[in-house]
Design an enzyme around this catalytic site. Structure first.
Site, PDB file in Angstrom:
ATOM      1  N   GLU A 333     -34.075   5.535  32.427  1.00 12.15           N
ATOM      2  CA  GLU A 333     -34.177   4.449  31.456  1.00 12.15           C
ATOM      3  C   GLU A 333     -32.851   4.259  30.726  1.00 12.15           C
ATOM      4  O   GLU A 333     -32.494   3.140  30.362  1.00 12.15           O
ATOM      5  CB  GLU A 333     -35.298   4.732  30.455  1.00 12.15           C
ATOM      6  CG  GLU A 333     -35.632   3.533  29.572  1.00 12.15           C
ATOM      7  CD  GLU A 333     -36.921   3.715  28.793  1.00 12.15           C
ATOM      8  OE1 GLU A 333     -38.003   3.387  29.330  1.00 12.15           O
ATOM      9  OE2 GLU A 333     -36.856   4.205  27.647  1.00 12.15           O
ATOM     10  N   HIS A 364     -42.816  24.578  49.495  1.00  8.41           N
ATOM     11  CA  HIS A 364     -43.775  24.351  50.567  1.00  8.41           C
ATOM     12  C   HIS A 364     -44.140  22.879  50.694  1.00  8.41           C
ATOM     13  O   HIS A 364     -45.120  22.541  51.360  1.00  8.41           O
ATOM     14  CB  HIS A 364     -45.023  25.194  50.318  1.00  8.41           C
ATOM     15  CG  HIS A 364     -44.751  26.667  50.326  1.00  8.41           C
ATOM     16  ND1 HIS A 364     -44.844  27.446  51.461  1.00  8.41           N
ATOM     17  CD2 HIS A 364     -44.340  27.498  49.333  1.00  8.41           C
ATOM     18  CE1 HIS A 364     -44.529  28.697  51.164  1.00  8.41           C
ATOM     19  NE2 HIS A 364     -44.213  28.752  49.883  1.00  8.41           N
ATOM     20  N   LYS A 474     -44.063  -5.902  31.313  1.00  6.17           N
ATOM     21  CA  LYS A 474     -45.049  -5.875  30.230  1.00  6.17           C
ATOM     22  C   LYS A 474     -45.351  -7.285  29.725  1.00  6.17           C
ATOM     23  O   LYS A 474     -46.498  -7.632  29.433  1.00  6.17           O
ATOM     24  CB  LYS A 474     -44.534  -4.994  29.092  1.00  6.17           C
ATOM     25  CG  LYS A 474     -44.436  -3.527  29.469  1.00  6.17           C
ATOM     26  CD  LYS A 474     -43.703  -2.714  28.432  1.00  6.17           C
ATOM     27  CE  LYS A 474     -44.441  -2.656  27.122  1.00  6.17           C
ATOM     28  NZ  LYS A 474     -43.793  -1.750  26.166  1.00  6.17           N
TER      29      LYS A 474
END
Length: 502
Positions: A333, A364, A474
């Site tokens: 950001e 793994h 948004k």
């Protein structure tokens, strides 16, 4: 001396040596040059391609980008967020910055401490649960600190909810007793849609379960105290913080209220002091003696010379499992920009993609790509010398051995007549070794990453303190919900498919 853009061009002519040869050539000098200690943390950059020639090129870039002046302006409380015409004063929360700002931060912290004392004295009744509601910087920092440091504190059961998905809140509602719950709402603007929707649902939950004066169980942390008052929260339960403290840098302010409750005020103070110790180092150390700047040099070497598009962080400590998520916001950001601070197109690569996980689990899952894949991924290992559990020492011995061995394996590789068993090696890693995971060490570590992010921004010539890129989606979501915006046919068809009812 050449201009900064000429220095970046000169970097393209630089040719890397093999990492192992840099170490084998003069191990003592290499370790002395590329290992630094700050706040009892060992920062080890020996297993990178950084050499004397590259260090000199980056020193020239830093000088041409006026790094020292930018750093001075940051600590002086000058305007460094150019696009929004603001200082960035999160260090004032730790006691370093413009005197008036430091004094103001201390007064607000005193206010927060008094509220902590009142809660501990059971003025709100017997509080056992803290529901912290926020998102982004208002949630990631508290989540990290509480998960890392408060597991065995035995003070309060703290849950941090950020997702607007109702399943996140319902999970907490099922295990919390509303009669013994305090709700902390963290929003810099006190208007963040996800946070406020969750806050309304939490208020309804308290009301539905017969809690007397449910709004009296709410604490607000915000830089817009008037909005918290309008929402119904009494002034005595509003904890302001300065508008000049950015969301992703706000852990040290009243946003850290649930951390102070979970750790106790002494623990929160140690967190601030650890960060302040790193602040002093960053402000006073010059050149490659400055670990934050040296780390930024290494970051830029891989992003803008060797073509790495991502950077992986693996915490070999279960307590630090949320650190990669915290750093994703801090780094991406802040420095995920495509224009310079002057508004010109950025011709360099900006922040790489930050990702990671927990060792040994990640070995793994994703280490196959790191060892034998075609992507160059600088890896950062974080481990502590001492564990925080009472089980057999074998657990920690295996954990530490795996962490150190992975770095060595990435560097050395292994030859084989069977191509599938061939490891190319010469793959970079850094290792950060803490003594213990404590409030002080974690405070210093997070401050290191903050200053490293700022140093990268100065080298690139960008502004790390705005984040306009998070707004567009948004805004469109609000328009989509309200039906006030025009969208393309494909988007409208998708909305219809997602919201149609039988």
């Amino acid at each position: 001396m050449m201009r900064a853009d000429q220095q970046w061009q000169a970097l393209q002519q630089w040719q890397p040596q093999q990492i192992k040869s840099l170490i084998d050539g003069n191990a003592v000098a290499r370790i002395e040059q590329m290992v630094k200690y700050v706040a009892d943390i060992r920062f080890d950059f020996t297993k990178t391609h950084m050499d004397d020639a590259a260090l000199q090129l980056f020193a020239n870039i830093a000088a041409q980008q006026n790094f020292s002046d930018h750093r001075r302006a940051l600590f002086a409380g000058d305007i460094v967020n150019i696009s929004e015409q603001r200082p960035a004063e999160h260090m004032a929360e730790r006691g370093d910055g413009a005197p008036d700002s430091v004094y103001h931060a201390q007064m607000l912290q005193h206010r927060m401490r008094m509220l902590v004392d009142v809660i501990e004295a059971e003025a709100f009744g017997e509080i056992r649960h803290i529901l912290h509601i926020g998102i982004g910087g208002s949630a990631l920092g508290p989540s990290l600190m509480i998960d890392a440091l408060a597991r065995d504190a035995g003070r309060y059961d703290v849950a941090v909810v950020s997702n607007v998905d109702g399943a996140a809140l319902e999970e907490v509602f099922k295990r919390f007793d509303p009669a013994h719950t305090l709700v902390a709402v963290a929003s810099k603007s006190f208007a963040t849609s996800e946070t406020m929707v969750n806050a309304v649902s939490a208020l309804q939950w308290l009301t539905d379960h017969g809690v007397e004066d449910p709004i009296g169980r709410f604490i607000a942390m915000t830089s817009e105290p008037e909005k918290a008052l309008e929402w119904g929260i009494d002034e005595t339960r509003v904890l302001p913080f300065s508008e000049t403290v950015g969301g992703r840098y706000s852990l040290w302010s009243s946003i850290g209220f649930p951390v102070a409750l979970a750790l106790g005020w002494e623990g929160f103070s140690e967190l601030l002091e650890g960060a302040a110790e790193m602040d002093r180092h960053f402000r006073l150390a010059d050149g490659t003696d400055n670990i934050c700047l040296l780390a930024a040099f290494v970051d830029q070497l891989y992003a803008n010379r060797l073509g790495a598009q991502s950077r992986a962080i693996f915490a070999y400590d279960e307590r630090l499992r949320l650190l990669p998520s915290y750093l994703q916001q801090l780094e991406m950001e802040s420095n995920g920009k495509s224009v310079t601070a002057d508004g010109d197109a950025l011709t360099l690569k900006s922040a790489p993609v930050t990702w990671g996980g927990v060792g040994t689990d990640a070995q793994h899952a994703v280490f196959q790509l790191l060892h034998q894949g075609t992507h160059l991924v600088p890896v950062e290992f974080i481990v502590a010398r001492y564990p925080d559990h009472g089980l057999d020492d074998t657990h920690h011995e295996i954990l530490v051995a795996n962490c150190i061995a992975q770095g060595a394996a990435l560097m050395t590789g292994r030859s084989s007549e069977n191509p599938a068993r061939r490891y190319p090696g010469d793959r970079p890693s850094t290792t950060i070794l803490l003594e213990n995971v404590t409030p002080r060490s974690l405070g210093a570590l997070i401050a290191f990453y903050e200053h490293r992010t700022f140093s990268n921004a100065v080298l690139l010539g960008i502004n790390p303190f705005d984040q306009f890129g998070v707004q567009l989606g948004k805004e469109l979501a609000s328009g989509l919900t309200a039906g006030t915006a025009h969208f393309d046919a494909a988007t409208l068809a998708l909305l219809a498919a997602a919201t149609q009812t039988e």
